[in-house]
Write an enzyme that holds these catalytic residues in place. Structure first.
Site, PDB file in Angstrom:
ATOM      1  N   TRP A 149       0.839  -1.390   0.085  1.00 59.81           N
ATOM      2  CA  TRP A 149       0.087  -0.072  -0.113  1.00 59.81           C
ATOM      3  C   TRP A 149       0.919   1.261  -0.002  1.00 59.81           C
ATOM      4  CZ3 TRP A 149      -4.432  -1.555  -1.713  1.00 59.81           C
ATOM      5  CH2 TRP A 149      -5.011  -2.639  -1.364  1.00 59.81           C
ATOM      6  N   VAL A 192     -18.232  -1.006   4.100  1.00 59.93           N
ATOM      7  CA  VAL A 192     -16.935  -1.051   4.777  1.00 59.93           C
ATOM      8  C   VAL A 192     -15.648  -1.172   3.836  1.00 59.93           C
ATOM      9  CG1 VAL A 192     -15.470  -2.449   6.379  1.00 59.93           C
ATOM     10  CG2 VAL A 192     -18.136  -2.310   6.602  1.00 59.93           C
ATOM     11  N   GLY A 195     -14.266   2.096  -0.940  1.00 54.76           N
ATOM     12  CA  GLY A 195     -13.576   2.636  -2.179  1.00 54.76           C
ATOM     13  C   GLY A 195     -14.173   4.083  -2.159  1.00 54.76           C
ATOM     14  N   SER A 241     -10.641   3.411   9.957  1.00 57.73           N
ATOM     15  CA  SER A 241     -10.576   2.365   9.708  1.00 57.73           C
ATOM     16  C   SER A 241     -11.053   1.150   9.916  1.00 57.73           C
ATOM     17  CB  SER A 241      -8.814   2.061  10.398  1.00 57.73           C
ATOM     18  OG  SER A 241      -8.253   0.836  10.185  1.00 57.73           O
ATOM     19  N   PHE A 242     -11.116   0.308   9.303  1.00 57.92           N
ATOM     20  CA  PHE A 242     -12.080  -0.994   9.772  1.00 57.92           C
ATOM     21  C   PHE A 242     -11.385  -1.944  10.734  1.00 57.92           C
ATOM     22  CE2 PHE A 242     -10.820  -2.209   5.152  1.00 57.92           C
ATOM     23  CZ  PHE A 242      -9.453  -2.824   5.296  1.00 57.92           C
ATOM     24  N   HIS A 260      -9.594 -10.788   1.587  1.00 57.83           N
ATOM     25  CA  HIS A 260      -8.761 -11.679   0.777  1.00 57.83           C
ATOM     26  C   HIS A 260      -7.245 -10.714   0.948  1.00 57.83           C
ATOM     27  CE1 HIS A 260      -9.031  -9.972  -3.493  1.00 57.83           C
ATOM     28  NE2 HIS A 260      -8.945  -8.907  -2.785  1.00 57.83           N
TER      29      HIS A 260
END
Length: 354
Positions: A149, A192, A195, A241-242, A260
Site C-alpha cells: 500500500w 466497509v 472505495g 479504519s475498519f 482476501h
C-alpha cells in the site's frame, strides 16, 4: 493443454519462455490478426513488422500451448518454404486474447499497454514466491523496498493502474449485487472499505428507502464526496479504519473484495468489528472470490498466490469464511453465486445473544 509427454509438459510449464511467449503473442495482437484473416506466418510478420522466421518459431510454440491450431497444407510437390505454408486458426483458448474479449486479458498481458503498470509491478514479487512459501509472509517489500500500500501511494501512475483494474471488477459486480440481495428489507447499509462510493451510489439509487454509510480512509473519503453527491441526503461519509470501532447501529454491513487482502487474524478482526457494530439479527455481507466455487478454479488459485506474495492475505473457501465468522459471533446463513466466475455473496447473521 500441452501435446507433449509428461517430461516435456513439465519443462514447458516450468520454462520462463511460456509466460513470455504468451505475452509477446498478446503484445503483437496475433489473435486479433488471425481472427481478421491473416493466417500465415508471412502475413502476420508483415502486419506486425516482425522477422518472419522468428515469429514463426513463437507461433509454433504457443500453438503447442493451445492458443492456435497449426496446420500445413497438403504437399503439392512444390519446394515452397514449409514455414510460410503453415496456417493458424484461433482456438477457444486463443480467443480469450482477442482485444474485444470481455475479460480484457490481452491488455493485461500487453508489454506496451500503459494500463498494465500495476501488473508489471507485481512480477518481481511473484518471482520471490519461494521466500513467501518458506516464511508465510508477503514479499512485495523485499522486491520494491516498501509494503504494497505504501508503494502505491509513492507511485501515482501505478496506483492509477491498480484502481483501474479494481474498478473493472467492481463494475461487473455492482449491478448484480444490487439485484441478488434483498435490499428492500434493509434499512441502513454500511459499506466497509467501500472505495470511492460507486457501489453505495448504485445501491441507494436503486433502493430509495435505503440509507448508507461509507467507511473509508480520509484520503478516499475526499474523492467519494463527488461520487455520492446524487444521494448525499441519504449517505454519510465516515473517515476511519475498519480495524477500529465502526459506525454502529446499522442492520447491514457490506465488505466487498476486501477480506482476501488480509491474513486470517486480520480478516477476523474486520469481521469482529462488523459483529460489534451490527444490530442483533442484522446481516454482515461478504463479497469474495471463493476457492471452492466450482468455477474458474485456476484463477482462484492464482489470486490466492498473488495475495500471499503481495499482502500476506489469501483467497478462502466457504468453510474458511464460516469459521472466521463463527469465531466472532456471526453465523453463515446464506450464499449466492455471481455470474462473474468464482465470486459469491456470503451472508452472515449476528447471533441474537452474545
Amino acid at each position: 493443454m500441452f501435446r507433449q509427454d509428461p517430461l516435456n509438459t513439465i519443462l514447458a510449464l516450468g520454462s520462463g519462455f511460456t509466460p513470455t511467449a504468451v505475452r509477446v503473442t498478446a503484445t503483437l495482437r496475433l489473435p486479433d490478426l488471425v481472427d481478421q484473416g491473416h493466417r500465415t506466418v508471412a502475413a502476420l510478420a508483415a502486419e506486425t513488422g516482425s522477422d518472419e522466421q522468428s515469429l514463426g518459431r513463437v507461433l509454433h510454440y504457443v500453438s503447442l500451448l493451445g492458443l492456435f491450431e497449426e496446420t500445413t497444407p497438403a504437399d503439392d510437390g512444390a519446394d515452397a518454404d514449409e514455414q510460410a505454408e503453415k496456417q493458424y486458426e484461433l482456438t477457444d483458448v486463443g480467443r480469450v486474447l482477442l482485444s474485444e474479449h470481455p475479460s480484457n486479458l490481452r491488455r493485461w498481458l500487453d508489454y506496451d499497454d500503459p494500463s498494465r503498470a500495476m501488473e508489471a509491478r507485481f512480477e518481481p514479487a511473484m518471482g520471490r514466491l519461494r521466500d513467501a512459501v518458506r516464511t508465510g509472509l508477503p514479499v512485495y517489500e523485499q522486491a520494491h523496498g516498501r509494503p504494497f500500500w505504501e508503494d502505491l501511494e509513492a507511485h501515482p501512475d501505478i496506483e492509477k493502474s491498480f484502481n483501474t483494474g479494481i474498478a473493472r471488477i467492481a463494475n461487473r459486480l455492482v449491478p448484480e449485487l444490487a439485484r441478488i440481495h434483498d435490499w428492500a428489507s434493509a434499512g441502513h447499509v454500511v459499506d466497509v472499505g467501500g472505495g470511492n462510493g460507486s457501489l453505495l451510489l448504485k445501491l441507494l439509487t436503486e433502493h430509495p428507502g435505503l440509507r448508507g454509510t461509507l467507511l473509508e480512509l480520509d484520503s478516499v473519503i475526499r474523492e467519494a464526496k463527488d461520487t455520492v453527491a446524487p444521494v448525499a441526503d441519504r449517505c454519510e461519509l465516515v473517515a476511519g479504519s475498519f480495524f477500529d470501532p465502526m459506525p454502529a447501529g446499522a442492520d447491514t454491513y457490506l465488505i466487498a473484495n476486501t477480506l482476501h487482502n488480509w491474513s486470517d487474524r486480520d480478516a477476523a478482526r474486520i469481521l469482529g468489528r462488523c459483529a460489534e457494530a451490527v444490530v442483533p439479527g442484522g446481516k454482515v455481507l461478504v463479497v469474495e472470490r471463493l476457492l471452492d466455487s466450482g468455477k474458474d478454479p485456476v484463477m482462484a488459485s492464482y489470486a490466492d498466490l498473488l495475495m500471499l506474495v503481495l499482502l500476506g492475505g489469501r483467497e478462502r473457501s466457504m468453510a474458511d469464511l464460516r469459521g472466521l465468522g463463527a469465531g466472532v459471533g456471526l453465523t453463515l446463513t446464506g450464499s449466492k453465486r455471481f455470474e462473474l466466475p468464482g465470486h459469491w455473496l456470503v451472508e452472515f447473521t449476528r447471533e441474537e445473544a452474545r
